[in-house]
Design a protein around this motif. Sequence first.
Motif, mmCIF file in Angstrom:
data_model
loop_
_atom_site.group_PDB
_atom_site.id
_atom_site.type_symbol
_atom_site.label_atom_id
_atom_site.label_comp_id
_atom_site.label_asym_id
_atom_site.label_seq_id
_atom_site.Cartn_x
_atom_site.Cartn_y
_atom_site.Cartn_z
ATOM 1 N N THR A 233 89.512 4.010 114.010
ATOM 2 C CA THR A 233 90.052 5.216 114.665
ATOM 3 C C THR A 233 91.393 4.981 115.355
ATOM 4 O OG1 THR A 233 88.957 4.793 116.792
ATOM 5 C CG2 THR A 233 87.677 5.945 115.110
ATOM 6 N N THR A 235 91.957 3.569 118.069
ATOM 7 C CA THR A 235 91.824 3.701 119.520
ATOM 8 C C THR A 235 92.410 2.475 120.197
ATOM 9 O OG1 THR A 235 89.821 5.026 119.265
ATOM 10 C CG2 THR A 235 90.189 4.015 121.416
ATOM 11 N N LEU A 241 86.078 3.881 125.755
ATOM 12 C CA LEU A 241 85.112 4.670 124.989
ATOM 13 C C LEU A 241 83.696 4.140 125.203
ATOM 14 C CD1 LEU A 241 85.426 7.042 122.913
ATOM 15 C CD2 LEU A 241 85.053 5.333 121.137
ATOM 16 N N GLY A 274 83.705 13.361 123.201
ATOM 17 C CA GLY A 274 84.456 14.492 122.654
ATOM 18 C C GLY A 274 84.071 14.862 121.242
ATOM 19 N N TYR A 388 81.404 9.176 116.430
ATOM 20 C CA TYR A 388 82.818 9.173 116.807
ATOM 21 C C TYR A 388 83.698 8.924 115.582
ATOM 22 C CZ TYR A 388 87.031 8.267 119.542
ATOM 23 O OH TYR A 388 88.294 8.324 120.068
ATOM 24 N N ASP A 392 86.316 11.640 114.125
ATOM 25 C CA ASP A 392 87.723 11.237 114.030
ATOM 26 C C ASP A 392 88.258 11.452 112.620
ATOM 27 O OD1 ASP A 392 90.058 9.565 115.272
ATOM 28 O OD2 ASP A 392 89.629 8.580 113.356
ATOM 29 N N THR A 397 87.851 15.390 116.900
ATOM 30 C CA THR A 397 87.513 14.785 118.186
ATOM 31 C C THR A 397 88.368 15.362 119.314
ATOM 32 O OG1 THR A 397 86.967 12.726 117.050
ATOM 33 C CG2 THR A 397 87.244 12.609 119.431
ATOM 34 N N HIS A 398 87.719 15.721 120.406
ATOM 35 C CA HIS A 398 88.419 16.166 121.611
ATOM 36 C C HIS A 398 88.612 14.959 122.535
ATOM 37 C CE1 HIS A 398 87.606 20.115 120.111
ATOM 38 N NE2 HIS A 398 86.302 20.029 120.331
ATOM 39 N N LYS A 399 89.829 14.592 122.776
ATOM 40 C CA LYS A 399 90.098 13.443 123.629
ATOM 41 C C LYS A 399 89.774 13.786 125.088
ATOM 42 C CE LYS A 399 91.599 11.067 120.134
ATOM 43 N NZ LYS A 399 90.799 9.967 119.583
ATOM 44 N N ASN A 401 89.562 12.360 129.064
ATOM 45 C CA ASN A 401 89.987 11.328 130.016
ATOM 46 C C ASN A 401 88.744 10.651 130.598
ATOM 47 O OD1 ASN A 401 90.938 9.912 132.370
ATOM 48 N ND2 ASN A 401 92.785 11.166 132.294
#
Length: 406
Positions: A233, A235, A241, A274, A388, A392, A397-399, A401
């Motif tokens: 992904t 990331t 995560l 997300g 996830y 992705d 996917t909603h990121k 925080n």
Amino acid sequence: MKIWIKYLIGILAGVILGVFIPNTSFSLISEISDLVIRIGKYAVYPLVFFSFSIAVYKMMEEKDSIKTFLYSLFFIVFNTFVVLLIGATVAFIINPRRIPIITEEVAQVQASNWIDVFKLLIPDNVFNVFLGANALLPILFFSFMIGIHLNYDKRETLIIKDVLDTLGKLFYQMNSLIVELLSLGMIALGTFYTIQWKMVEDITPYLQVVLIIGIFTVFLLFVIYPLLTMLITKTKNPYQLLRGYIGSIMAALISGNSIFAYGTIVKESRENLGIPRKIGAIHLPLNILFGRPGTAVITAVSFFVILRSYSSLEITIFQYLWTFGFSFLISFTLPFHSYGASYVALSMLCGLYGKGMEDGFLNLQPILFVLSSFGASIDAGSALVNGYFTSDKLGRTHKINPKYYI
């Protein structure tokens, strides 16, 4: 306070209580723990039923249903293969020590009969799918059949779709409340888990296999999965995560029950990782039922231990490949076993191998609860990581925080 912190406090409190509570309280604590498991599973089945059907319909409307299913199935198979390959290879190289052979009568386990499975999927009365003790697969199948027929007439099915959608959201809220309350239930589960450890008469013969499985579980969840997350992904910080699904791993670890952990998995998948509702509603039940990398790897490692215990010879390459292949295949055949799936898979593996080892799995019964715990924790982590990855790849996917994680 974050869910995983509340769970951790509850578990630690339970462990401390378990150290001081006498083993004679086993039956009482067992009953309380069973009640906690029931509470944790209370909203799971209706949540899956209503959410899955409406998710299937929405994905069909958006022409993404086949792609979602394919990505989910791919990552289920891929994850199981990778985890089993690493775990089985490590155990083969270590060549674990023998354990004592149990000669007295021990309670056997019953694997699923696939004729009966199909009868449960297609009962003579469809409403019977709601009556089974481990009815998630029949419920999922019925929900799927409803979902694919919701678009036959959009006007006539409009009310039904609204009802399904609303009930899915309703049971999600109910499940959210239960997840919050489970921090108190973790005290009972932690106590019961500790008492089970205390009741193992002699842990020494099993210590090496427990250490192998335990260290591998930690290495997988905190090293391999973050690395895979970075590679697949892109990331940058996969450990942020990881903070988002540690609560699900803890729920599965302390209970050994994948359905119990499902409520936490659903909540963390949506509010921390997300993963959109319609993707999670399809992927997560499939992964809980068929994505069992933890079950596969623990089955393989346990079988190597049994092989060593029944023979003075070293484990051969052929035995390694045979164990790898059948552990991989068997892991996909356990949708009706939310607890003790590794033990059931091991019994199937011993039966297939034969050569006087048909009852070899009974020798690991003293640490059944340990095998179940580690297997379920890996399976829970796998469900969220695979979800996830799927989200992705679909670009949905909603990121979120990490400071807003629940």
